[in-house]
Design a protein around this motif. Sequence first.
Motif, short mmCIF file in Angstrom:
data_model
loop_
_atom_site.label_atom_id
_atom_site.label_comp_id
_atom_site.label_asym_id
_atom_site.label_seq_id
_atom_site.Cartn_x
_atom_site.Cartn_y
_atom_site.Cartn_z
N LEU A 197 3.18 12.83 -2.99
CA LEU A 197 2.76 11.84 -3.99
C LEU A 197 3.56 11.98 -5.28
CD1 LEU A 197 -1.16 11.49 -4.02
CD2 LEU A 197 0.53 9.76 -3.43
N GLU A 198 3.73 13.23 -5.73
CA GLU A 198 4.47 13.47 -6.95
C GLU A 198 5.91 12.97 -6.84
OE1 GLU A 198 4.24 17.62 -7.70
OE2 GLU A 198 2.09 17.60 -8.22
N ARG A 199 6.46 13.05 -5.63
CA ARG A 199 7.84 12.60 -5.41
C ARG A 199 7.90 11.12 -5.02
NH1 ARG A 199 9.96 14.75 -1.00
NH2 ARG A 199 8.00 15.60 -0.20
N LYS A 200 6.74 10.45 -5.07
CA LYS A 200 6.63 9.02 -4.73
C LYS A 200 7.03 8.74 -3.28
CE LYS A 200 7.35 7.49 -9.51
NZ LYS A 200 5.92 7.31 -9.76
N LYS A 201 6.82 9.72 -2.43
CA LYS A 201 7.02 9.55 -0.99
C LYS A 201 5.66 9.17 -0.38
CE LYS A 201 11.35 11.00 -1.06
NZ LYS A 201 12.50 10.13 -0.71
N PHE A 202 5.25 7.94 -0.60
CA PHE A 202 3.87 7.56 -0.34
C PHE A 202 3.54 7.49 1.16
CE2 PHE A 202 4.98 5.54 -4.47
CZ PHE A 202 4.19 6.36 -5.26
N VAL A 230 -2.60 2.41 -1.09
CA VAL A 230 -2.33 1.35 -2.07
C VAL A 230 -0.82 1.20 -2.26
CG1 VAL A 230 -2.48 0.72 -4.51
CG2 VAL A 230 -4.53 1.49 -3.29
N GLU A 231 -0.15 2.32 -2.44
CA GLU A 231 1.28 2.28 -2.74
C GLU A 231 2.12 1.76 -1.58
OE1 GLU A 231 2.61 2.58 -5.55
OE2 GLU A 231 1.02 3.46 -6.75
N ILE A 232 1.66 1.93 -0.35
CA ILE A 232 2.42 1.40 0.79
C ILE A 232 1.91 0.03 1.23
CG2 ILE A 232 3.10 3.68 1.60
CD1 ILE A 232 0.99 3.56 3.75
N GLY A 233 1.00 -0.54 0.42
CA GLY A 233 0.58 -1.92 0.65
C GLY A 233 -0.55 -2.11 1.62
N HIS A 234 -1.24 -1.03 2.03
CA HIS A 234 -2.36 -1.15 2.96
C HIS A 234 -3.67 -1.30 2.16
CE1 HIS A 234 -0.03 0.93 6.47
NE2 HIS A 234 0.63 -0.05 5.90
N PHE A 235 -3.79 -2.44 1.48
CA PHE A 235 -4.88 -2.62 0.53
C PHE A 235 -6.24 -2.73 1.21
CE2 PHE A 235 -1.15 -3.98 -1.85
CZ PHE A 235 -1.33 -3.29 -3.03
N GLU A 236 -6.30 -3.38 2.35
CA GLU A 236 -7.59 -3.52 3.04
C GLU A 236 -8.09 -2.15 3.50
OE1 GLU A 236 -9.58 -5.90 3.32
OE2 GLU A 236 -8.41 -7.66 2.74
N ASP A 237 -7.19 -1.32 4.05
CA ASP A 237 -7.58 0.03 4.45
C ASP A 237 -8.04 0.84 3.23
OD1 ASP A 237 -7.01 -0.41 7.10
OD2 ASP A 237 -4.96 0.35 6.97
N ALA A 238 -7.30 0.69 2.13
CA ALA A 238 -7.65 1.42 0.91
C ALA A 238 -9.01 0.98 0.38
CB ALA A 238 -6.57 1.21 -0.15
N LYS A 239 -9.30 -0.32 0.48
CA LYS A 239 -10.59 -0.83 0.01
C LYS A 239 -11.74 -0.24 0.82
CE LYS A 239 -12.57 -4.89 0.91
NZ LYS A 239 -12.81 -6.34 0.99
N VAL A 240 -11.57 -0.22 2.14
CA VAL A 240 -12.62 0.33 3.01
C VAL A 240 -12.85 1.81 2.70
CG1 VAL A 240 -13.18 0.93 5.40
CG2 VAL A 240 -12.21 -1.31 4.87
N LEU A 294 9.14 -4.68 -12.50
CA LEU A 294 7.93 -4.03 -12.00
C LEU A 294 7.82 -3.89 -10.49
CD1 LEU A 294 5.32 -5.75 -14.37
CD2 LEU A 294 6.25 -3.45 -14.56
N GLU A 295 8.60 -4.66 -9.75
CA GLU A 295 8.40 -4.67 -8.30
C GLU A 295 8.55 -3.29 -7.67
OE1 GLU A 295 9.35 -7.70 -4.67
OE2 GLU A 295 10.94 -7.37 -6.14
N GLN A 296 9.49 -2.51 -8.15
CA GLN A 296 9.73 -1.20 -7.56
C GLN A 296 8.78 -0.13 -8.09
OE1 GLN A 296 11.81 -0.74 -4.98
NE2 GLN A 296 12.14 -2.95 -5.10
N ILE A 297 8.39 -0.25 -9.34
CA ILE A 297 7.58 0.83 -9.94
C ILE A 297 6.08 0.57 -9.88
CG2 ILE A 297 9.46 1.52 -11.49
CD1 ILE A 297 7.99 0.11 -13.77
N ASN A 298 5.67 -0.71 -9.88
CA ASN A 298 4.23 -1.00 -9.85
C ASN A 298 4.01 -2.44 -9.37
OD1 ASN A 298 1.48 -1.34 -10.30
ND2 ASN A 298 1.48 -0.09 -12.15
#
Length: 342
Positions: free
Chosen positions: A32-37, A66-76, A258-262
């Motif tokens: 996580l610290e190295r942004k290897k999500f 969240v960082e890899i775009g799996h928002f539905e899984d993250a919400k659950v 912002l696309e790459q950082i957030n």
Amino acid sequence: MSKKKITDQVNDNVIPFPGLTKKLIEKGLHALERKKFREAAQFFMQAKEFEPDHPDLNVGLVVSLVEIGHFEDAKVLCKELLQKGLGDYFQVVNIYLMILLHLNEHEEMVTTIEALFDEKEIPPDKEEQFERMLQFSKRVMNEKLAKTDKRDDEESTGRIEDLTLSGKNERDQLFVLSRLADRNIRQFVEEIHSFLKDKKAHPFLKTMAINILREQGYEKEVVIEKFSRQQKLIPANLPELSSTRFLLRLKARLEEKLEQINPTLMELAISILERHQFLLYPFLPEEHFDEWAAAYHFLASEYQGLEPTIFSIAEMYSISLNELEQKIKSAKELEEISSPII
């Protein structure tokens, strides 16, 4: 890729031994610290197989998803953590609200934030931030309702259809405009002309009116007054709402920064920008695009509770502090304009 598929990819490599869970969590946090999500998510999911209720690994997994775009899984997973009381409650709530923002689930946001206020779960120093988020979500919900055709509801009242705009409240004007969108506008053009010049008419509704004329290729000159400005124009010559120079330039700038950082922050900033453009159209700014983009970056950051400094954002966009402050003020004034409430 679903959470299950990621888990399936790593299960075959798991060899249980003493201290494995701790080592996997440490590796996940380091990733996580190295942004290897994606790598972090794999480590946390392996650890979760052995200790499913460990607070640190679950929070780390939510962040990774969240960082890899799996928002539905993250919400659950967030809902599961809140139900079980795992992790820092307020931290998990913050992440959950951010996910809801990304998914445009504003009704759930409103329900969640209002419950937090009712239960006095919000720290005093965060109340203003959460109030802003609450009002933002309510505003978005109202605007979605404002764009919905209320034909069935209106007809169920048994009223005779009246397609005039003058003398009506905003709710009824909204209904009339939604009906006119499906009609040949030319027989109602005098009504539209008068409405576009009405100083008291809501800017949101004026955009609806001028856009109906544009979509139907109306080629005669009209006069529109909005935000103390008046202009003569030919609706058929106007650009589509989705392809104005203002929107395209600002979206490109926000994506660049912002696309790459957030990416979540970027999408929120663009969402606010699109709503404001709808209010302003066709009186859209033709200059100072960097300043406007920076202002939406700042506003979105505030909604996410990131507490940005105006100095750092001005530096990021290479603009003057004074110009940015003016654009933030203008953007916040637009935020105060509520859409017509049904």
